[in-house]
Enzyme design. Structure first.
Site, PDB file in Angstrom:
ATOM      1  N   GLU A 147      73.653  42.204   4.672  1.00  0.00           N
ATOM      2  CA  GLU A 147      72.963  42.821   3.552  1.00  0.00           C
ATOM      3  C   GLU A 147      71.663  43.423   4.041  1.00  0.00           C
ATOM      4  O   GLU A 147      71.134  43.050   5.083  1.00  0.00           O
ATOM      5  CB  GLU A 147      72.684  41.807   2.445  1.00  0.00           C
ATOM      6  CG  GLU A 147      71.750  40.672   2.854  1.00  0.00           C
ATOM      7  CD  GLU A 147      71.515  39.699   1.725  1.00  0.00           C
ATOM      8  OE1 GLU A 147      71.495  40.150   0.572  1.00  0.00           O
ATOM      9  OE2 GLU A 147      71.347  38.501   2.003  1.00  0.00           O
ATOM     10  N   GLN A 199      68.055  46.023   2.412  1.00  0.00           N
ATOM     11  CA  GLN A 199      67.167  46.177   1.264  1.00  0.00           C
ATOM     12  C   GLN A 199      67.856  46.883   0.114  1.00  0.00           C
ATOM     13  O   GLN A 199      67.551  46.637  -1.053  1.00  0.00           O
ATOM     14  CB  GLN A 199      65.916  46.956   1.689  1.00  0.00           C
ATOM     15  CG  GLN A 199      64.903  47.126   0.562  1.00  0.00           C
ATOM     16  CD  GLN A 199      63.659  47.849   1.027  1.00  0.00           C
ATOM     17  OE1 GLN A 199      63.561  48.230   2.182  1.00  0.00           O
ATOM     18  NE2 GLN A 199      62.718  48.053   0.127  1.00  0.00           N
ATOM     19  N   VAL A 236      77.117  44.803   2.788  1.00  0.00           N
ATOM     20  CA  VAL A 236      78.326  45.212   3.495  1.00  0.00           C
ATOM     21  C   VAL A 236      79.330  44.072   3.382  1.00  0.00           C
ATOM     22  O   VAL A 236      79.026  42.934   3.753  1.00  0.00           O
ATOM     23  CB  VAL A 236      78.048  45.527   4.978  1.00  0.00           C
ATOM     24  CG1 VAL A 236      79.330  46.002   5.666  1.00  0.00           C
ATOM     25  CG2 VAL A 236      76.959  46.573   5.108  1.00  0.00           C
ATOM     26  N   LYS A 260      80.537  49.348   2.261  1.00  0.00           N
ATOM     27  CA  LYS A 260      79.087  49.418   2.056  1.00  0.00           C
ATOM     28  C   LYS A 260      78.846  49.656   0.570  1.00  0.00           C
ATOM     29  O   LYS A 260      79.322  50.646   0.017  1.00  0.00           O
ATOM     30  CB  LYS A 260      78.470  50.561   2.862  1.00  0.00           C
ATOM     31  CG  LYS A 260      78.313  50.279   4.342  1.00  0.00           C
ATOM     32  CD  LYS A 260      77.539  51.423   4.978  1.00  0.00           C
ATOM     33  CE  LYS A 260      77.340  51.214   6.452  1.00  0.00           C
ATOM     34  NZ  LYS A 260      76.537  52.307   7.055  1.00  0.00           N
ATOM     35  N   ASP A 292      70.502  52.277  17.441  1.00  0.00           N
ATOM     36  CA  ASP A 292      70.748  50.825  17.491  1.00  0.00           C
ATOM     37  C   ASP A 292      72.063  50.540  18.210  1.00  0.00           C
ATOM     38  O   ASP A 292      72.880  49.757  17.744  1.00  0.00           O
ATOM     39  CB  ASP A 292      70.765  50.249  16.071  1.00  0.00           C
ATOM     40  CG  ASP A 292      70.668  48.721  16.073  1.00  0.00           C
ATOM     41  OD1 ASP A 292      70.371  48.151  17.130  1.00  0.00           O
ATOM     42  OD2 ASP A 292      70.895  48.110  15.016  1.00  0.00           O
TER      43      ASP A 292
END
Length: 637
Positions: free
Chosen positions: A352, A354, A358, A389, A493
């Site tokens: 999860e 903000q 998911v 999502k 990322d």
């Protein structure tokens, strides 16, 4: 308990699993305040809230845990009593939320207080199970405004004798004084703003002079002392005072889901002032996170203002998108179909952020909704494993717009090694996007369960992965990143936690890692939130806030190192987070004192040379993903 609510007003909502906490090294359930029904024969817990003045209350929000498998549920009913002056109102307000025994997620329960005027509220929360756990209680209200002409002034005289002055005239005079006071306050505020603007201009000139003096002294980049200027600021114009801290990153503030913005002083570093590759910029930084997209030779440079920055459901951005590419994408219709929600079966929550969550789900009949170009190797009557999502229904307008933009972008990404968008649910709330999910989970967990081929694996009877298959998986990651870089997209990322594994060692790049509690330790935590994957980030991303294709190449080198170590340890596991940041300062100074990740036992020299080339200080000297992909193809056994 009296004199304050403590954990109920600290601004930190507890996790779905109350046995875990946002804060390290504390006891289980630290984020929650809880009660057991055996201690309350009346069947309810009574909490009284007293306020500084009479207010007009609209709603009360209570963040409750609902882990019913552990006999924890949200309250069954709440009865609210209101006190406006000295007496409690005779008729209380009662509210019963819908009992949810299917979704174990923690949630906010909103109680409509129907605009009651009160200076105190007494709430009786009734148990729905053995335990009741709250982590936050907030009230929405306005200051109550009373017409004082409805009652005579208190003069101490008998009821039939009143002063000669007209009370209405007194009230009008009082209102005039209030109005004058407000105008004076506004004038003071405007003067203060003008002073702050002038002060900022003077301060910027002082910073420029200071930075020139620093450059003359060869600019040491020590990140370990409090006077260090290599810190991320929430906003250049922020004048809020912070509490003193011994933390290396002393001036870090959350920027919503985005990475942090570097101070303007950092932009004066020699990397900008001495190189034609990355010119110094003194212009005002974008209010969103700064992403300077630097592409290989001959490709255009994208300035900060040319980047489309999407918040993302999972707490970070899926990709950093050049505005030019985004314009081309947004001109087309989304080529995905609406999927019936009723055909989705919840399996588990992957993570999860903000703005949403998911979930891992099974989708019945997904094959009928797919484009012909996408082929499933699963029979039509078998459910397909998907990741969903889901945007929270109370997300703000910007988050909703970014969610729809992310759908457009994901619908255009068509590569065998990139997770595909399969379908959407956007005709009603909550908005959902449905993507592929591979049956073997993420690469980090997959490799950690396996061993390299050899005598040790035979003795332990553990499943193995051959060196050739390791190279095959690394080659697929390079191929997927080559596709993204060809679109000038920056992932930001890249790591094994964000690569999913399918049948026959198929790899697809995703973006779920940041949202998962499992990998919270991989991110540098700021005020309880995971925002920076510093052990995978290039030195210029940490010090300068620059996320580029070249910084993705750096992260690929770390990801390759993870693969060759079978994800048995974290990168730079011998260093603390602060020491990792200090090491980036050594990369900046380039005095040959920087620490590199060691060569894994299974890694031949040819592969380690590829890793070292990914970690070169100069971004232009790092290989492109096309070159990395070609080199890995040649190395494959």
């Amino acid at each position: 308990m009296t004199e304050g609510l403590g954990q109920l007003t600290d601004g930190v909502c507890g996790l779905d699993d109350f046995t875990h906490s946002h804060v390290y090294n504390v006891w289980p359930g630290y984020d929650y305040v809880g009660w057991n029904n055996e201690s309350f024969p009346s069947g309810y817990v009574e909490i009284m809230f007293e306020f500084d003045r009479t207010r007009n209350f609209t709603t009360m929000k209570v963040h409750c845990n609902n882990m019913f498998s552990q006999h924890v549920k949200a309250f069954r009913q709440v009865v609210c009593y209101f006190r406006s002056e000295s007496d409690w109102e005779a008729s209380p307000l009662s509210f019963s939320p819908v009992v949810d025994e299917k979704n174990p997620s923690a949630r906010f329960v909103t109680v409509n207080l129907a605009n009651h005027m009160a200076s105190a509220i007494k709430c009786q929360f009734y148990f729905a199970d053995a335990w009741m756990l709250f982590s936050e209680i907030t009230f929405q209200s306005d200051t109550a405004m009373y017409n004082t002409t409805l009652a005579p002034p208190k003069t101490g005289l008998p009821p039939n004798i009143q002063p000669e002055d007209d009370p209405t005239h007194k009230i009008d005079d009082s209102n005039t004084r209030i109005l004058i006071g407000c105008l004076v306050a506004i004038i003071f505020i405007l003067v203060a703003i003008i002073v702050i603007i002038l002060w900022r201009q003077v301060w910027q000139k002082m910073l420029e002079k200071a930075s020139r003096r620093m450059l003359d002294d060869e600019l040491t980049a020590s990140l370990s002392i409090q006077s260090e200027t290599f810190a991320y600021n929430h906003n250049q114009s922020s004048t809020t005072s912070e509490q003193e801290s011994n933390s290396t990153y002393e001036r870090i503030f959350p920027l919503g889901p985005d990475y942090q913005e570097p101070s303007r002083l950092i932009c004066k570093l020699p990397e900008f002032s001495q190189s034609s590759e990355e010119p110094a910029s003194t212009s005002t930084a974008a209010s969103k996170s700064t992403i300077a997209t630097i592409v290989q030779d001959g490709a255009p440079h994208y300035a900060e203002a040319d980047i489309v920055n999407l918040q993302g459901v999972t707490g970070g951005n899926t990709y950093a998108i050049p505005a030019l590419a985004m314009d081309l994408l947004s001109g087309k219709d989304v080529a995905v179909e609406e999927f019936p929600r009723k055909l989705l079966t919840f399996k588990e929550k992957l993570g999860e952020g903000q703005f949403g969550e998911v979930h891992l789900c099974e989708a019945d009949g997904m094959q009928e909704f797919m484009n012909k170009e996408f082929l499933f190797d699963i029979p039509e009557d078998v459910p397909v494993l998907v990741a969903v999502k889901m945007l929270r229904s109370d997300a703000n307008k910007n988050a909703r717009n970014d969610f729809l933009k992310e759908i457009k972008i994901m619908s255009r990404l068509k590569d065998p090694n990139i997770i595909r968008l399969l379908a959407v649910c956007i005709y009603s709330d909550p908005l959902c996007m449905i993507t592929e999910y591979m049956e073997n989970g993420d690469l980090n967990q997959f490799l950690s369960r396996h061993e390299p081929e050899g005598q040790l694996a035979l003795l332990s009877n553990a499943p193995t992965v051959s060196f050739s298959n390791l190279c095959y998986m690394a080659t697929q990651i390079a191929s997927g990143m080559k596709y993204l870089s060809s679109l000038n997209f920056v992932h930001r990322d890249l790591a094994t936690r964000n690569c999913l594994v399918g049948k026959k060692y198929t790899i697809k790049i995703a973006d779920f890692g940041m949202s998962r509690n499992l990998y919270s330790g991989d991110y540098y935590r700021i005020q309880g939130r995971a925002v920076l994957p510093i052990r995978w980030m290039s030195w210029e991303s940490i010090l300068l806030g620059k996320f580029t294709t070249a910084s993705d190449v750096w992260a690929f080198g770390v990801t390759l190192w993870e693969i060759l170590n079978f994800c048995k340890e974290q990168p730079y596991s011998q260093l603390t987070d602060e020491q990792v940041i200090e090491n980036t300062g050594e990369f900046f100074r380039d005095q040959k004192r920087q620490i590199y990740l060691p060569q894994p036992v299974l890694c031949p020299d040819s592969l380690y040379k590829i890793m070292l080339s990914c970690w070169r200080r100069n971004t232009k000297e790092r290989p492109s993903f096309q070159e990395i992909h070609q080199a890995l193809l040649e190395i494959q056994p």
